[in-house]
Design an enzyme around this catalytic site. Structure first.
Site, PDB file in Angstrom:
ATOM      1  N   ARG A 143      -2.898  10.212 -11.029  1.00  0.00           N
ATOM      2  CA  ARG A 143      -2.024  10.850 -10.046  1.00  0.00           C
ATOM      3  C   ARG A 143      -0.568  10.770 -10.527  1.00  0.00           C
ATOM      4  O   ARG A 143       0.208  11.711 -10.389  1.00  0.00           O
ATOM      5  CB  ARG A 143      -2.180  10.177  -8.668  1.00  0.00           C
ATOM      6  CG  ARG A 143      -3.605  10.257  -8.130  1.00  0.00           C
ATOM      7  CD  ARG A 143      -3.807   9.431  -6.865  1.00  0.00           C
ATOM      8  NE  ARG A 143      -3.671   8.004  -7.086  1.00  0.00           N
ATOM      9  CZ  ARG A 143      -3.801   7.078  -6.148  1.00  0.00           C
ATOM     10  NH1 ARG A 143      -4.082   7.447  -4.907  1.00  0.00           N
ATOM     11  NH2 ARG A 143      -3.683   5.799  -6.433  1.00  0.00           N
ATOM     12  N   HIS A 180       0.882  -1.193   0.000  1.00  0.00           N
ATOM     13  CA  HIS A 180       0.000   0.000   0.000  1.00  0.00           C
ATOM     14  C   HIS A 180       0.912   1.233   0.000  1.00  0.00           C
ATOM     15  O   HIS A 180       1.768   1.378  -0.869  1.00  0.00           O
ATOM     16  CB  HIS A 180      -0.937  -0.111   1.204  1.00  0.00           C
ATOM     17  CG  HIS A 180      -2.103   0.827   1.222  1.00  0.00           C
ATOM     18  ND1 HIS A 180      -2.551   1.505   0.121  1.00  0.00           N
ATOM     19  CD2 HIS A 180      -2.929   1.211   2.243  1.00  0.00           C
ATOM     20  CE1 HIS A 180      -3.605   2.254   0.444  1.00  0.00           C
ATOM     21  NE2 HIS A 180      -3.848   2.104   1.732  1.00  0.00           N
ATOM     22  N   ASP A 225       2.497   5.764  -6.716  1.00  0.00           N
ATOM     23  CA  ASP A 225       3.797   5.713  -6.054  1.00  0.00           C
ATOM     24  C   ASP A 225       4.983   5.650  -7.011  1.00  0.00           C
ATOM     25  O   ASP A 225       6.132   5.821  -6.597  1.00  0.00           O
ATOM     26  CB  ASP A 225       3.852   4.497  -5.113  1.00  0.00           C
ATOM     27  CG  ASP A 225       2.889   4.657  -3.952  1.00  0.00           C
ATOM     28  OD1 ASP A 225       2.707   5.793  -3.508  1.00  0.00           O
ATOM     29  OD2 ASP A 225       2.314   3.648  -3.519  1.00  0.00           O
TER      30      ASP A 225
HETATM   31  N1  NMX Z   1       5.073  -6.638  -9.984  1.00  0.00           N
HETATM   32  C1  NMX Z   1       5.056  -7.992  -9.966  1.00  0.00           C
HETATM   33  N2  NMX Z   1       3.966  -8.739  -9.774  1.00  0.00           N
HETATM   34  C2  NMX Z   1       2.815  -8.080  -9.645  1.00  0.00           C
HETATM   35  C3  NMX Z   1       2.720  -6.684  -9.709  1.00  0.00           C
HETATM   36  C4  NMX Z   1       3.923  -5.949  -9.858  1.00  0.00           C
HETATM   37  N3  NMX Z   1       3.951  -4.619  -9.848  1.00  0.00           N
HETATM   38  N4  NMX Z   1       1.435  -6.322  -9.543  1.00  0.00           N
HETATM   39  C5  NMX Z   1       0.734  -7.468  -9.385  1.00  0.00           C
HETATM   40  N5  NMX Z   1       1.567  -8.522  -9.441  1.00  0.00           N
HETATM   41  C6  NMX Z   1       1.238  -9.928  -9.195  1.00  0.00           C
HETATM   42  C7  NMX Z   1       0.658 -10.060  -7.798  1.00  0.00           C
HETATM   43  O1  NMX Z   1       1.697 -10.117  -6.829  1.00  0.00           O
HETATM   44  C8  NMX Z   1      -0.148 -11.337  -7.918  1.00  0.00           C
HETATM   45  O2  NMX Z   1       0.750 -12.424  -7.805  1.00  0.00           O
HETATM   46  P1  NMX Z   1       0.325 -13.777  -6.992  1.00  0.00           P
HETATM   47  O3  NMX Z   1      -0.983 -14.227  -7.599  1.00  0.00           O
HETATM   48  O4  NMX Z   1       1.467 -14.689  -7.261  1.00  0.00           O
HETATM   49  O5  NMX Z   1       0.189 -13.382  -5.567  1.00  0.00           O
HETATM   50  C9  NMX Z   1      -0.658 -11.288  -9.352  1.00  0.00           C
HETATM   51  O6  NMX Z   1       0.186 -10.333 -10.050  1.00  0.00           O
HETATM   52  C10 NMX Z   1      -2.080 -10.835  -9.456  1.00  0.00           C
HETATM   53  O7  NMX Z   1      -2.223  -9.627  -8.735  1.00  0.00           O
HETATM   54  P2  NMX Z   1      -3.179  -8.457  -9.269  1.00  0.00           P
HETATM   55  O8  NMX Z   1      -4.559  -9.008  -9.308  1.00  0.00           O
HETATM   56  O9  NMX Z   1      -2.643  -7.892 -10.536  1.00  0.00           O
HETATM   57  O10 NMX Z   1      -3.011  -7.341  -8.176  1.00  0.00           O
HETATM   58  P3  NMX Z   1      -3.659  -7.209  -6.736  1.00  0.00           P
HETATM   59  O11 NMX Z   1      -4.954  -6.494  -6.884  1.00  0.00           O
HETATM   60  O12 NMX Z   1      -3.679  -8.489  -5.998  1.00  0.00           O
HETATM   61  O13 NMX Z   1      -2.596  -6.266  -5.991  1.00  0.00           O
HETATM   62  C11 NMX Z   1      -1.076  -4.435  -5.849  1.00  0.00           C
HETATM   63  C12 NMX Z   1      -2.460  -4.886  -6.310  1.00  0.00           C
HETATM   64  C13 NMX Z   1      -1.007  -2.908  -5.958  1.00  0.00           C
HETATM   65  C14 NMX Z   1      -0.875  -4.809  -4.376  1.00  0.00           C
HETATM   66  C15 NMX Z   1      -0.008  -5.110  -6.758  1.00  0.00           C
HETATM   67  O14 NMX Z   1      -0.170  -4.654  -8.092  1.00  0.00           O
HETATM   68  C16 NMX Z   1       1.415  -4.806  -6.285  1.00  0.00           C
HETATM   69  O15 NMX Z   1       1.918  -5.522  -5.422  1.00  0.00           O
HETATM   70  N6  NMX Z   1       2.083  -3.758  -6.868  1.00  0.00           N
HETATM   71  C17 NMX Z   1       3.386  -3.370  -6.413  1.00  0.00           C
HETATM   72  C18 NMX Z   1       3.294  -2.615  -5.092  1.00  0.00           C
HETATM   73  C19 NMX Z   1       2.667  -1.256  -5.263  1.00  0.00           C
HETATM   74  O16 NMX Z   1       3.001  -0.498  -6.172  1.00  0.00           O
HETATM   75  N7  NMX Z   1       1.777  -0.881  -4.334  1.00  0.00           N
HETATM   76  C20 NMX Z   1       1.207   0.470  -4.319  1.00  0.00           C
HETATM   77  C21 NMX Z   1      -0.286   0.495  -4.571  1.00  0.00           C
HETATM   78  C22 NMX Z   1      -0.752   1.917  -4.596  1.00  0.00           C
HETATM   79  N8  NMX Z   1      -0.837   2.508  -3.272  1.00  0.00           N
HETATM   80  O17 NMX Z   1      -0.476   3.627  -3.136  1.00  0.00           O
HETATM   81  O18 NMX Z   1      -1.333   1.915  -2.316  1.00  0.00           O
HETATM   82  C1  MLT Z   2      -4.613   4.212  -2.715  1.00  0.00           C
HETATM   83  O1  MLT Z   2      -4.391   5.379  -3.055  1.00  0.00           O
HETATM   84  O2  MLT Z   2      -5.246   3.942  -1.680  1.00  0.00           O
HETATM   85  C2  MLT Z   2      -4.023   3.124  -3.528  1.00  0.00           C
HETATM   86  O3  MLT Z   2      -3.966   3.459  -4.879  1.00  0.00           O
HETATM   87  C3  MLT Z   2      -4.555   1.754  -3.237  1.00  0.00           C
HETATM   88  C4  MLT Z   2      -5.992   1.467  -3.573  1.00  0.00           C
HETATM   89  O4  MLT Z   2      -6.753   2.287  -4.036  1.00  0.00           O
HETATM   90  O5  MLT Z   2      -6.355   0.282  -3.353  1.00  0.00           O
END
Ligand code: NMX
Ligand code: MLT
Length: 435
Positions: free
Chosen positions: A318, A263, A373
């Site tokens: 953003r 997050h 981010d």
């Molecule tokens: N790099 C590598 N693998 C990824 C990424 C990425 N950036 N994004 C998703 N995946 C993988 C994820 O780990 C999951 O793997 P597994 O099934 O083996 O656990 C698979 O793809 C399916 O995940 P998604 O359905 O695409 O994504 P989900 O909705 O579960 O998660 C995030 C969303 C944001 C947690 C994920 O995209 C992520 O971990 N991104 C990198 C961290 C990040 O940038 N977080 C910031 C979010 C924004 N914020 O400000 O909060």
């Molecule tokens: C946020 O700003 O809270 C992030 O993009 C994560 C989300 O919306 O799930």
């Protein structure tokens, strides 16, 4: 009575009436079905809560009270907060009144500084911020009035009062966390008459000869303010608040969620990843270098921070807004230039990697585009704010506006205590095994 309280007093009865009408007319309509995959998968896509402050459209991104984010990026945080709460953009006089109101409330009790100065030197800045908020819980008027027998229709008034007190103090506390944790010298006091964003910029002590860092802070604080109701921090704040825990408990809890690397903490991870790439290749890496490094990261089982999203399926507006800021102010900054080049390469890498994953029987990566981010850290880095662990504190100050607006709204309309039904794997096997 301030314009904000006055306007809220007019709006709250309307919201209550609308809620009652919706429930009466549509109460039995079905919003969502839940599959077994969704139950195991973080309830992704399940429509099961109401949030009026903002909406995240998968193909558009953040829309605050009907305004797409990039159309209101000129708003100062005070205006954004008023918009989140009321659905209206305040006029200049109301904005000035809010700035003056924050002046009156900005003083941070001494005991907060005592606690922060006594924390271990290697505490994470997020742990310091959340502790400071929690230790101020004794100031809650909601708790005080609740204990004195406040009636339900007054809950939102006491919650808004707590929200304003907390928001007014957050920039000083957050800047104090920076200066204490990184030994930057004495605390810099709040300046009366200066707006919330510029005050925060000033109290951090970052040199800002042309005022552009203050501009960035205003933009940053508006951009991170809200992201509808289901993200970890908002959802946590909502759940804790639904038990009628006061704003201090609820916001501190929400921010503990923001401190996770999937997050809000992703912004610290992101800049680390960008700098690692630059270090490996001795400067701004070529597209080929980035591609190789990205695959190396993915194949070692790590995520590329700043990419992907649970809801979004396009580039986060953003991120676009921050890119525009960098392009306007320092297009040739090497870290910013690397962030831009990563954007040219990483989505394709994630697409290819996702295809590999699917062939190997794993889930696809649902969104290959950058989120908020991916770029923000490079802007902060340009101004000399280089303590990455601190970045999520900036996000937190901003997100508190959204969490608090949601909390006030939920108190105003009397949202019930959160209590979804859980089931065990046995239930699933017993139920569907019989088919
Ligand atoms: N790099 C590598 N693998 C990824 C990424 C990425 N950036 N994004 C998703 N995946 C993988 C994820 O780990 C999951 O793997 P597994 O099934 O083996 O656990 C698979 O793809 C399916 O995940 P998604 O359905 O695409 O994504 P989900 O909705 O579960 O998660 C995030 C969303 C944001 C947690 C994920 O995209 C992520 O971990 N991104 C990198 C961290 C990040 O940038 N977080 C910031 C979010 C924004 N914020 O400000 O909060
Ligand atoms: C946020 O700003 O809270 C992030 O993009 C994560 C989300 O919306 O799930």
């Amino acid at each position: 009575m301030s314009v904000l309280f006055q306007r809220m007093s007019e709006l709250v009865p309307q919201w209550r009436k609308e809620r009652a009408e919706i429930l009466k007319t549509y109460g039995k309509e079905v919003l969502s079905e839940v599959t077994v995959t969704q139950a195991y998968g973080g309830m992704r896509g399940v429509k099961g809560m109401i949030c009026e402050t903002s909406l995240v459209e998968p193909d558009k991104g953040l829309i605050i009270r009907g305004h797409p984010l990039l159309e209101i990026k000129h708003l100062w945080p005070e205006e954004t907060f008023y918009l989140l709460l009321t659905g209206e953009i305040p006029d200049e006089a109301t904005k000035a009144e809010l700035i003056a109101d924050f002046d009156r409330r900005a003083h941070v009790p001494d005991y907060v500084w005592d606690v922060l100065y006594s924390m271990p030197e290697d505490s994470h800045p997020m742990a310091m911020l959340d502790t400071a908020i929690l230790v101020m819980e004794k100031e809650s008027v909601f708790r005080k009035y609740y204990e004195e027998g406040m009636t339900k229709d007054q809950y939102w008034v006491a919650t808004l009062e707590d929200a304003l007190q907390l928001l007014a103090k957050l920039p000083s506390i957050a800047a104090g966390v920076y200066r204490i944790r990184y030994k930057k010298g004495d605390l810099i006091p709040w300046t009366n008459g200066l707006d919330w964003g510029a005050n925060y910029a000033n109290m951090l002590g970052i040199p800002d000869p042309d005022g552009s860092f203050a501009k960035l802070m205003r933009l940053y604080l508006t951009f991170h303010s809200d992201h509808e109701g289901g993200n970890v921090s908002a959802n946590t704040c909502h759940t804790v608040g639904s038990a009628l825990s006061d704003a201090y408990y609820a916001v501190s809890a929400g921010l503990n969620g923001l401190a996770g690397p999937l997050h809000g903490l992703a912004n610290q991870e992101c800049l680390n990843w960008i700098l690692e790439t630059m270090e490996r290749f001795g400067g701004v890496p070529s597209e080929e270098d980035i591609r190789n490094f990205a695959f190396e990261t993915l194949r070692s089982g790590k995520v590329i921070p700043g990419y992907g999203h649970a809801v979004l399926r396009v580039t986060d507006p953003r991120y676009t807004g921050f890119l525009e800021f960098g392009m306007e102010h320092f297009p040739d900054d090497p870290v910013f230039a690397t962030v831009k080049r990563v954007f040219d390469v990483v989505p394709n890498v994630l697409k290819e990697f996702s295809e590999e994953r699917v062939k190997a029987g794993k889930n696809p990566i649902a969104n290959i585009w950058p989120n908020v981010d991916a770029g923000s850290g490079s802007l902060l880095h340009h101004y000399g704010l280089r303590e990455f662990q601190y970045y999520t504190v900036l996000f937190s100050v901003s997100r508190s506006m959204g969490m608090l607006s949601q909390l006030v709204w939920n108190r105003a309309v009397g949202t019930a205590i959160t209590r979804p039904k859980s089931i065990g794997s046995k239930y699933i096997k017993d139920t569907f095994g019989k088919k």
